[in-house]
Design a protein around this motif. Sequence first.
Motif, PDB file in Angstrom:
ATOM      1  N   GLN A  27      40.592  20.843  31.327  1.00 52.44           N
ATOM      2  CA  GLN A  27      41.386  19.421  31.453  1.00 52.44           C
ATOM      3  C   GLN A  27      40.377  18.495  31.963  1.00 52.44           C
ATOM      4  N   LYS A  28      40.090  17.516  31.153  1.00 57.65           N
ATOM      5  CA  LYS A  28      39.044  16.300  31.221  1.00 57.65           C
ATOM      6  C   LYS A  28      39.553  15.430  32.483  1.00 57.65           C
ATOM      7  N   LYS A  29      38.740  15.286  33.736  1.00 61.13           N
ATOM      8  CA  LYS A  29      39.365  14.358  34.583  1.00 61.13           C
ATOM      9  C   LYS A  29      38.264  13.381  34.812  1.00 61.13           C
ATOM     10  N   THR A  30      38.237  11.971  34.939  1.00 61.67           N
ATOM     11  CA  THR A  30      37.486  11.079  35.494  1.00 61.67           C
ATOM     12  C   THR A  30      37.860  10.378  36.615  1.00 61.67           C
ATOM     13  N   VAL A  31      37.127  10.687  37.809  1.00 64.22           N
ATOM     14  CA  VAL A  31      37.525   9.893  39.131  1.00 64.22           C
ATOM     15  C   VAL A  31      36.418   8.969  39.348  1.00 64.22           C
ATOM     16  N   LYS A  32      36.906   7.869  40.307  1.00 58.89           N
ATOM     17  CA  LYS A  32      36.246   6.842  40.897  1.00 58.89           C
ATOM     18  C   LYS A  32      35.225   7.269  41.922  1.00 58.89           C
ATOM     19  N   LYS A  33      34.065   6.485  42.063  1.00 60.34           N
ATOM     20  CA  LYS A  33      33.092   6.770  43.227  1.00 60.34           C
ATOM     21  C   LYS A  33      33.864   7.020  44.542  1.00 60.34           C
ATOM     22  N   LYS A  34      33.492   7.743  45.453  1.00 58.91           N
ATOM     23  CA  LYS A  34      34.015   7.859  46.738  1.00 58.91           C
ATOM     24  C   LYS A  34      35.470   8.252  46.626  1.00 58.91           C
ATOM     25  N   SER A  35      35.909   9.389  45.634  1.00 61.74           N
ATOM     26  CA  SER A  35      37.086  10.092  45.708  1.00 61.74           C
ATOM     27  C   SER A  35      37.205  11.458  46.273  1.00 61.74           C
ATOM     28  N   ASP A  36      37.967  11.874  47.064  1.00 55.37           N
ATOM     29  CA  ASP A  36      37.876  13.334  47.339  1.00 55.37           C
ATOM     30  C   ASP A  36      38.350  14.158  46.328  1.00 55.37           C
ATOM     31  N   LEU A  37      37.681  15.105  46.122  1.00 56.09           N
ATOM     32  CA  LEU A  37      37.886  16.291  45.155  1.00 56.09           C
ATOM     33  C   LEU A  37      38.818  17.192  46.066  1.00 56.09           C
ATOM     34  N   ILE A  38      38.267  17.725  47.066  1.00 59.08           N
ATOM     35  CA  ILE A  38      39.219  18.486  48.048  1.00 59.08           C
ATOM     36  C   ILE A  38      38.906  18.075  49.318  1.00 59.08           C
ATOM     37  N   LYS A  39      39.985  18.153  50.230  1.00 60.65           N
ATOM     38  CA  LYS A  39      39.857  17.661  51.795  1.00 60.65           C
ATOM     39  C   LYS A  39      39.968  19.259  52.569  1.00 60.65           C
ATOM     40  N   VAL A  40      39.417  19.082  53.678  1.00 56.42           N
ATOM     41  CA  VAL A  40      39.711  20.297  54.607  1.00 56.42           C
ATOM     42  C   VAL A  40      41.139  20.518  54.805  1.00 56.42           C
ATOM     43  N   GLY A  41      41.492  21.726  54.738  1.00 55.69           N
ATOM     44  CA  GLY A  41      43.130  22.004  54.855  1.00 55.69           C
ATOM     45  C   GLY A  41      43.656  22.504  53.365  1.00 55.69           C
ATOM     46  N   MET A  42      42.979  21.726  52.273  1.00 57.24           N
ATOM     47  CA  MET A  42      43.626  21.942  51.146  1.00 57.24           C
ATOM     48  C   MET A  42      43.364  23.406  50.593  1.00 57.24           C
ATOM     49  N   ILE A  43      43.975  23.909  49.649  1.00 56.75           N
ATOM     50  CA  ILE A  43      43.326  25.062  48.847  1.00 56.75           C
ATOM     51  C   ILE A  43      42.757  24.474  47.398  1.00 56.75           C
ATOM     52  N   GLU A  44      41.548  25.075  47.143  1.00 52.97           N
ATOM     53  CA  GLU A  44      40.935  24.596  45.943  1.00 52.97           C
ATOM     54  C   GLU A  44      41.460  25.208  44.775  1.00 52.97           C
ATOM     55  N   ASN A  45      41.998  24.602  43.835  1.00 49.05           N
ATOM     56  CA  ASN A  45      42.920  25.389  42.824  1.00 49.05           C
ATOM     57  C   ASN A  45      42.115  24.885  41.496  1.00 49.05           C
ATOM     58  N   TYR A  46      40.755  24.478  41.435  1.00 44.70           N
ATOM     59  CA  TYR A  46      39.943  23.973  40.157  1.00 44.70           C
ATOM     60  C   TYR A  46      38.465  24.394  40.363  1.00 44.70           C
ATOM     61  N   LEU A  47      38.122  25.129  39.313  1.00 47.14           N
ATOM     62  CA  LEU A  47      36.518  25.113  39.133  1.00 47.14           C
ATOM     63  C   LEU A  47      36.219  23.997  38.036  1.00 47.14           C
ATOM     64  N   SER A  48      35.591  23.185  38.395  1.00 48.79           N
ATOM     65  CA  SER A  48      35.085  22.035  37.542  1.00 48.79           C
ATOM     66  C   SER A  48      33.553  21.925  37.167  1.00 48.79           C
ATOM     67  N   PHE A  49      33.350  21.321  36.025  1.00 50.11           N
ATOM     68  CA  PHE A  49      32.061  21.473  35.341  1.00 50.11           C
ATOM     69  C   PHE A  49      31.760  19.770  35.422  1.00 50.11           C
ATOM     70  N   ILE A  50      30.710  19.229  36.058  1.00 51.10           N
ATOM     71  CA  ILE A  50      30.375  17.820  36.219  1.00 51.10           C
ATOM     72  C   ILE A  50      29.750  17.352  34.759  1.00 51.10           C
ATOM     73  N   SER A  51      30.246  16.665  34.030  1.00 54.59           N
ATOM     74  CA  SER A  51      29.640  16.132  32.854  1.00 54.59           C
ATOM     75  C   SER A  51      29.127  14.911  33.132  1.00 54.59           C
ATOM     76  N   GLU A  52      29.541  14.404  33.939  1.00 53.24           N
ATOM     77  CA  GLU A  52      28.872  12.926  34.544  1.00 53.24           C
ATOM     78  C   GLU A  52      29.193  12.959  36.086  1.00 53.24           C
ATOM     79  N   GLY A  53      27.948  12.492  36.711  1.00 53.40           N
ATOM     80  CA  GLY A  53      28.460  12.269  38.180  1.00 53.40           C
ATOM     81  C   GLY A  53      27.454  13.015  39.227  1.00 53.40           C
ATOM     82  N   ILE A  54      27.680  12.670  40.628  1.00 56.96           N
ATOM     83  CA  ILE A  54      27.112  13.216  41.778  1.00 56.96           C
ATOM     84  C   ILE A  54      28.333  13.365  42.523  1.00 56.96           C
TER      85      ILE A  54
END
Length: 188
Positions: A27-54
Amino acid sequence: MEEIKKFIDHIYPMNYADWDFFSSKLQKKTVKKKSDLIKVGMIENYLSFISEGIVRFYIPKEETDLTFGFLFENEFVTAYDSFITQTPSLYQIETLTKTTLWRISYKDLQEVYKKTESGNFIGRRMAENMFLIKSKREVSLLSKTAEERYLDLFSERPELLKQIPLKYIASYIGVTPQALSRIRKRIT
């Protein structure tokens, strides 16, 4: 999606059927600068490949966050310990720039492992690579000076580091922003 295909083919070339099955789960997903991909206490459900960004990995603290990692274009990002154990994350991951990701869910990745010839091999190689990155970071923290850690980081990604706030770089190498300023003055 071509970037992820090149990255995977470098590890182990996937045959067309395996690639078609794997890529159908992305699935392709674009997120804004300063967006949380995961927070403390959440369960990680994705393995993601960074096409663009830091992105940066950090432990939030009241006074100042503890940054312990950065990832860039053409790298995989996940809270890997949370992802593989399906338990809550002890740290956060946020975007430092607008970021485009190609991601696969935990459930879909398990299906790729079961139904493809190359999935398990690629998964093992990626896990080994993540271990080597973590090991290199630990050895660096234990055996190098802050200045050496800064120079290492700068030599690996000089053009991209210009996009990372100095307070995060200082935290990553284990010094205050003022100490980083002194280091930068000494080496320029």
